[in-house]
Every structure is written in structure tokens, then in C-alpha cells.
Design an enzyme around this catalytic site. Structure first.
Site, PDB file in Angstrom:
ATOM      1  N   CYS B   2       0.802  -1.218   0.000  1.00 16.97           N
ATOM      2  CA  CYS B   2       0.000   0.000   0.000  1.00 16.97           C
ATOM      3  C   CYS B   2       0.835   1.269   0.000  1.00 16.97           C
ATOM      4  CB  CYS B   2      -0.945   0.066   1.190  1.00 16.97           C
ATOM      5  SG  CYS B   2      -1.722  -1.488   1.636  1.00 16.97           S
ATOM      6  N   ARG B  50      -4.873   1.093  -0.861  1.00 10.09           N
ATOM      7  CA  ARG B  50      -4.641  -0.268  -0.364  1.00 10.09           C
ATOM      8  C   ARG B  50      -4.397  -1.296  -1.465  1.00 10.09           C
ATOM      9  NH1 ARG B  50      -8.495  -4.662   2.436  1.00 10.09           N
ATOM     10  NH2 ARG B  50      -6.842  -5.863   3.444  1.00 10.09           N
ATOM     11  N   ILE B  53      -3.781  -7.730   0.635  1.00 11.03           N
ATOM     12  CA  ILE B  53      -2.997  -8.970   0.657  1.00 11.03           C
ATOM     13  C   ILE B  53      -3.356  -9.829   1.867  1.00 11.03           C
ATOM     14  CG2 ILE B  53      -0.645  -9.873   0.974  1.00 11.03           C
ATOM     15  CD1 ILE B  53       0.287  -7.512  -0.810  1.00 11.03           C
ATOM     16  N   ASN B  75       1.706   0.815   5.552  1.00 10.78           N
ATOM     17  CA  ASN B  75       2.214   0.285   4.293  1.00 10.78           C
ATOM     18  C   ASN B  75       3.177  -0.836   4.625  1.00 10.78           C
ATOM     19  OD1 ASN B  75       3.530  -0.155   1.827  1.00 10.78           O
ATOM     20  ND2 ASN B  75       4.880   1.606   2.118  1.00 10.78           N
ATOM     21  N   GLY B  76       2.906  -2.035   4.139  1.00  7.63           N
ATOM     22  CA  GLY B  76       3.845  -3.130   4.364  1.00  7.63           C
ATOM     23  C   GLY B  76       3.181  -4.309   5.054  1.00  7.63           C
ATOM     24  N   GLY B 367      15.579 -12.395  -3.590  1.00  9.00           N
ATOM     25  CA  GLY B 367      16.816 -12.772  -2.890  1.00  9.00           C
ATOM     26  C   GLY B 367      17.630 -11.567  -2.456  1.00  9.00           C
TER      27      GLY B 367
END
Lengths: 92, 648
Positions: B2, B50, B53, B75-76, B367
Site C-alpha cells: 500500500c 490499499r 494482501i 504500508n507493508g 533474494g
């Protein structure tokens, strides 16, 4: 005899590595590497220029900072070879 | 994931609050295309875009705690929210949603600012604490998620991207000349500075508290290494490898938590192969993997990508990136990086996140981070070789190791030992220099400043970006092992300043894709700081312990691969058959003179030189891309198109 050689070398460095920046104080004895004028690719460009301009082929063993890391060193190196070429031509 | 924006202070009239927040959110709508929300209170406002998830149906934001006192825009992800939620429930907390957002609110309610120590995640959030009349803003430990702020009068404005702040009346986009100098020396501005004058970035692992009495910023976590003389925390390599494997597996496991499918990037190198191999058995319905391929053999790793995808049995997708594609994407890339850059490497990643989105996914593992955490970069080996050469400065043998390190750089193949030693400053740089490991790179990058205009040079007169970097180092730094010093410089500055921002968050979120980074799990980072340097860089083998810990996961050809740095074609992407009008315009004498940052004559010669024969040298390539991106930045963000060159 070395002045035209030096002028030609200096002009190439200013044009090709300093991109015409005439305000840059390019001292004859200043190291081109330490002053960030030239990088590893630049050395190869410089060798190609010398071979084209002064019509001799540089041996790998000659491509060292002792011969090429300042305007003065390049000039002296080219002048030596130009002299050798002239001698060779004379004796031939 | 987001994006959010907001403010605290009396500078926004009540009737302006909603429209302002709507504009801020609209500017970063790409970060959260699924839903939008706005919250206002006297003297405070939050807006949110948004990307759904976790808690697809009940995670709307801004979210207000049932007490009514706390409202968050976030956010996150908090990856350990499941465990935290269970603990809180056992303590009597009642949850209305299944989201990780609500867990933050409850933990803040219980612990206040100390709650940050319990979060395992990549996050930036703002909590409006009505009872204390304060706005609390925080950012994750390693700087995965971005957060910017500025002030107008006494009012604080903040947002996930700068473009939202540019919607605030009174905020202008002006290039900060010191930031430009930092980028042209260090690749990235030194946070809190950004490319925009007077707009700042909250540093990783920092907390900003704005209240009636003013604003304060402080760290809540620090990256640190043991003193060089301290007894090693790990003596047995097998024990260390086992612990690493457990940590990495768990870091990957909790990063698979989502109410949508999670895919994985697969570059063909060691790190993304390990992450994909760990994730594959955890993915219901099989793992989707995503790669970039290049037409040029110098950059392409498709053979290894296909080998790994076949070994894991993933649903594999690849996007071919040609030089022309880089040129086509580059203006958008700068719009999203919001800063000048010296390499084109973000452009293929922009294309890659577009592919992920096209295939219906919005979360990918990557990675990234392994090279910083486990000493994978060439620069770590290079520093070791330079120290080795310095012990016998006249040696004609030792400098040949540089050629071995950079086998992929054609320019070095033909150099003599003397030149190799000279280029890498072997024997010349003082070994107690705090930036010893990075000096050759800093010198090589800074050479591109040759193109700065006389005005800009005058403005910057006497400024030394490298010295400023040194001034930001912690007191303990000088007591650390040289490898740890080099790792700190990469992890603390270049990782958040360039890799995670310009190549990570920004390129993924441009297409509404969330990147997740198992190697940056703070438990793994802290574990790796305590490993003896020799377990990370063994001789000249990088990431030794990581290879040991995961050797059963990968085919030998991948597990034993020497690192091939991720690179993309630079100046050759913009000249010859890839020429574009915008590139010619950016390099035109008129355009260069208008922005005033570069010397028009020198730039014109550079353009001619690269057009004649694409540059292969580091300096010319960095200068070409740096000038082009700076010009694009100016055209994209600055309303006046005239940059101020007064020092900030």
C-alpha cells in the site's frame, strides 16, 4: 620535436577524457589515474589513439603507468618510439 | 503493501482536509489500486491506498481501534502478526479483523512505542494517537518501505512517495544540489536528504513523533557488529550453518503468509534460487517464478534460470528485456524512483513487476539483501585483495587477482599488473580510512562530476559527500573488522538508499507488486552480524556459510556459481537504433542550459562519443545515465524547469 607530439596528446586527452573542459588544469606531470582523468577503458582508448596517430604498435609490456600515466610520460614514450622508427627507417 | 499520506498540524483548513488527502492518495494510487480510504480529525489527517494482501475483506484503512483513540495508516506487512495476535488474545485483546494492521494498533495500545521491538516485518506506518494528541510515524529496520516528510509552517506532511507531498500547497519540487553531489559520488542521497530540497526521508529503523510541543526523531534499532577482538559467537561452522538454515526457512515461511498467491523472482543466481527452493514446497498449487532475460550474453542468465525452474518444477515466466525496452521504460522509471540514478538496472525490474501483475500475482519473494548480509559483493573481495597487495606493493603477481575478481569486465582483461594496481589504489589508500573498502568505487563514480556546470561546482565548492558519509558512521565503527565495516556501509547506506528503493520497492510498486525479502528478516541480519568474517568471505569465496547451509537445495552448477552482478546495458540503450526523441532533447544544448546543472559543451561531446561508439567504460556510462536521469527528473517534477543551485 616533442612539442607537436605533446600538443597532439594533450588535445586528445582534453577532447576525449575531459570532454573539451579547457578550464581543467591538465599539468604535464599529473597522474591521469590519480586525478580520475582516465579509467581502465580509457587506457585502451589511449593506446588505440597512439597506435593510430603515431603509426606504431605498442607491445603489451609497454602498456604500463610508467609509460602512459601523464602527458609528459606519454610524450617521452612516443618520442622514443618515433625516434626508433626514424632510425630504423634510416638504417633500412 | 500500500501507500499512505497524511498530516499533523493546523495548516490544513477543515474544508481542505478531504480534498488534500484525496489528491495525495491519488498521486500514489499505483501503490494500492484495490481500495482507498480517508480519515480526518481536528489537526490531523490520514489517507490510504490499499493493495489487499492480508485480510482481504476486513483490512480497510485508515483503521481505527475499537477504543476510538488510535487510527493507523500502514504500508507493508508484519510477518509475525499471527503469533503476536495469539499472544495479545491470551492477554484479553479482542480483534475485529484478521489483519496485521489491527495487531499493530493493539500492540501500540499495550506497549506504546516499545511495540516496535516486537514487529518482524517490512513496514512504514503512521498512528494518530488522539488521547496524546500526537502522530507517531515509524519505518522498518532495514528500510524496505519508504517514508518521506516535509513541513510547511508548523504542519508536518508525510507520505510513502514524494509525489504525494507535491500535492501539498506550498511544497515545490526543487533539486537539492548536495543530494545531486551525493548521488554522483555514492549512488544515493544520504538520508534524511532526498533529491528534493526540503523534503526528507525517515531513516530506516527510525521513529518520528510529532506533538503539540514539536517533532522529534530517534532510532529504535541499530545495525551493529562485534568489536574485532571479541571472542567469536560461532566457532563451529556446522552449527552456524544449521542455525542459518533454520532462520532462513522460518524467514521464508512467514513471508509466504498472504491471502493471495505468493510468487518468487528467479535471477539464476544463488540468492533468489535459495529463496525459490525454500518457498516452492510451501506454495499451495505450486510456485510461480519470474525472470528477466537479456539479448546480450554479457547480461543474460536465462540458462541458469531455466535450469533452476526445471529443478524446482515451478510455473516459470520470463520477460525479454532488449536495449530498446530500457529506453522505452526509462522516463517511467525516473517518475517512480523520484531521483537521478547512475545505472539503468532498475528498468528491467520495472518490466519484471509488470509481468508479475500481468500474470495475476501481487506478491513476490526476492533474494535481495543476501549480498549485504552474507558478504556477496565483489567490493568485499576487492578490499581484501587491495589489503593483500598493499602488504607487498611491488608485487607483479598479486594485482592479477583483480582480473580474477572482475572476469566479466572486458576492459580489465588487457591491463598489466601495474595498471590493475593503480586503478584499484592497491597500496596507496590508507588502510585505516573508514571508507577504505569503497574508495575505488567512490573515485570512479565521482569522476562523472566532471560534467557538472561551473555554477553547480561553485555552489558545491568545498563540499565532500564522502566526508559527510564518514561523519554519519557510528562511534563503534572503527572497532569492527574491515569486512564488517564494508558490510555496514553497504547495508546502512546503499541498500536502503538505492537497492531497496530504486530497484526494490519503487519498481515493484509501480505495478502494484509487493516484494518480500527473507534475507532481510532482522533475526537473520542480527545472526549474520555475529558470524566470524571468515565464515562469510572464505578466501575469495563469497557467502560461504550460506552455500554450506543450503547446498542440498540447489544443483551444483547454481550452488557453486560465482556471483554475477546484476547489470543492464547502460548508454547503449539510448543511442543508435535505440535513439529516442526524449533522449536527444534531454542532451540538447538548450535543455542542458535550461536546467543549469551540467556543462552543455562537455555533455554534447559525451553524447557524440557515446553515439559514435556506445561507452564501455564505467565513468562515461555513469555520466550518461546520470545526466539523462537528472534531466528527466527535472522535466517530470519541477514546475519551473529552472533548478536552484543554492546550497541547501
Amino acid at each position: 620535436m616533442t612539442q607537436p607530439i605533446k600538443d597532439s596528446i594533450k588535445a586528445f586527452i582534453i577532447e576525449n577524457f575531459l570532454f573539451g573542459d579547457t578550464a581543467y588544469d591538465l599539468q604535464d606531470d599529473a597522474s591521469l589515474i590519480e586525478n580520475e582523468v582516465i579509467d581502465s577503458t580509457g587506457v585502451l582508448e589511449l593506446v588505440a589513439f597512439i597506435e593510430d596517430q603515431f603509426a606504431f604498435v605498442m607491445a603489451d609490456a609497454d602498456i604500463v603507468p610508467a609509460n602512459l600515466d601523464s602527458v609528459a610520460r606519454i610524450t617521452a614514450f612516443v618520442a622514443r618510439h618515433a625516434g626508433e622508427n626514424a632510425l630504423n627507417k634510416k638504417s633500412a | 503493501m500500500c501507500g499512505f499520506g497524511g498530516y499533523f498540524g493546523d495548516g490544513v483548513a477543515p474544508h481542505d482536509a478531504q480534498p488534500l488527502l484525496q489528491r495525495m492518495v491519488a498521486a500514489i494510487a499505483h501503490r494500492g489500486p484495490d481500495e482507498q480510504g480517508i480519515f480526518t480529525a481536528p489537526s490531523a489527517g490520514l489517507g490510504h491506498a490499499r493493495l489487499s494482501i492480508v485480510g482481504l475483506g476486513d483490512g480497510q484503512q485508515p483503521m481505527t481501534h475499537s477504543s476510538g483513540d488510535l487510527t493507523i495508516a500502514f504500508n507493508g506487512e508484519i510477518f509475525n502478526y499471527v503469533e503476536l495476535r495469539e499472544t495479545l488474545k491470551a492477554q484479553g485483546h479482542v480483534f475485529r479483523t484478521g489483519s496485521d494492521t489491527e495487531v499493530i494498533l493493539h500492540l501500540y495500545e499495550r506497549m506504546g512505542l516499545d511495540c516496535l521491538s516486537l514487529f518482524n516485518g517490512d513496514f512504514a506506518f503512521a498512528i494518530w494517537d488522539a488521547s496524546r494528541e500526537r502522530m507517531v510515524i515509524a519505518r522498518d529496520r532495514m528500510g524496505v518501505r519508504p517514508l518521506f516528510y516535509t513541513t510547511v509552517g508548523q504542519t508536518l506532511y508525510f507520505a510513502s512517495e514524494v509525489k504525494a507531498l507535491l500535492e501539498v500547497p506550498g511544497v515545490r519540487a526543487e533539486m537539492d544540489p548536495l543530494a545531486l553531489d551525493q548521488i554522483f559520488t555514492l549512488w544515493a542521497p544520504i538520508a534524511p536528504r532526498t533529491a528534493f530540497r526540503d523534503i526528507f526521508e525517515l531513516e530506516p529503523a527510525h521513529l518520528l513523533i510529532a506533538g503539540k510541543s514539536g517533532m522529534s526523531i530517534r532510532p529504535y534499532w541499530q545495525l551493529q557488529y562485534p568489536d574485532i577482538g571479541e571472542p567469536a559467537a560461532y566457532k563451529d561452522e556446522r552449527d552456524a550453518a544449521e542455525e542459518l538454515r533454520d532462520l532462513l526457512t522460518d524467514a521464508t515461511r512467514i513471508r509466504m503468509r498472504a491471502d493471495v498467491p505468493v510468487g518468487s523472482y528467479l535471477s539464476g543466481g544463488l540468492d533468489s534460487s535459495i529463496v525459490s527452493a525454500l518457498a516452492a514446497p510451501m506454495a499451495p498449487g505450486g510456485l510461480s517464478t519470474f525472470s528477466v532475460t537479456f539479448g546480450s550474453a554479457e547480461h543474460d542468465e536465462s540458462m541458469f534460470q531455466e535450469q533452476m525452474a526445471t529443478a524446482l518444477g515451478t510455473h516459470h515466466y520470463a520477460v525479454a528485456c532488449g536495449e530498446g525496452d530500457i529506453a522505452s521504460a526509462f522516463p517511467d522509471v525516473i517518475r517512480f524512483t523520484e531521483r537521478p540514478i547512475l545505472r539503468t538496472a532498475p528498468a528491467p525490474l520495472y518490466q519484471l513487476s509488470g509481468l508479475v501483475r500481468e500474470k495475476g500475482l501481487k506478491v513476490v519473494l526476492t533474494g535481495e539483501g543476501a549480498d549485504e548480509v552474507f558478504a556477496g559483493y565483489d567490493i568485499f573481495k576487492e578490499a581484501r585483495v587491495r589489503r593483500f597487495c598493499a602488504r607487498q606493493p611491488g608485487s607483479r603477481i598479486r594485482p592479477h587477482l583483480f582480473r580474477k575478481l572482475y572476469a566479466y569486465l572486458p576492459g580489465l582483461k588487457q591491463q598489466s599488473a601495474e595498471y590493475l594496481a593503480a586503478f584499484f589504489g592497491a597500496g596507496d589508500d590508507p588502510m585505516d580510512d573508514p571508507l577504505f573498502s569503497h574508495r575505488p568505487r567512490l573515485r570512479g563514480t565521482a569522476a562523472a562530476k566532471l560534467f557538472f556546470s561551473a555554477d553547480l561546482r561553485q555552489t558545491l565548492s568545498g563540499y565532500d559527500a564522502a566526508a559527510e558519509l564518514v561523519s554519519r558512521l557510528p562511534q563503534d565503527f572503527s572497532r569492527w573488522h574491515p569486512l564488517h565495516q564494508a558490510q555496514y556501509l553497504e547495508s546502512r547506506f546503499l541498500l536502503p538508499g538505492y537497492i531497496l528503493s530504486s530497484q526494490g520497492d519503487r519498481m515493484a510498486m509501480a505495478h502494484g507488486v509487493e516484494g518480500r525479502f527473507p534475507f532481510l528478516d532482522h533475526r537473520l541480519v542480527e545472526f549474520a552480524t555475529r558470524l566470524p568474517p571468515g565464515m562469510k568471505l572464505k578466501g575469495l569465496v563469497e557467502k560461504h556459510i550460506l552455500r554450506e547451509a543450503t547446498k542440498d537445495l540447489l544443483p551444483d552448477t547454481i550452488g557453486r556459481r560465482t556471483k554475477q552482478p546484476y547489470r543492464a546495458p547502460d548508454s547503449q540503450s539510448f543511442v543508435g537504433k535505440n535513439d529516442r526523441d526524449y533522449v536527444r532533447d534531454a542532451f540538447s544544448e538548450r535543455s542542458i542550459a535550461e536546467t543549469g546543472l551540467f556543462n552543455p559543451k562537455a555533455v554534447s561531446k559525451l553524447y557524440e562519443k557515446c553515439s559514435d561508439k556506445p561507452a564501455s567504460g564505467y565513468r562515461d556510462n555513469a555520466a550518461f545515465v546520470g545526466i539523462l536521469s537528472t534531466q528527466l527528473w527535472q522535466n517530470t517534477f519541477s514546475a519551473t524547469k529552472t533548478l536552484s543551485t543554492q546550497a541547501a
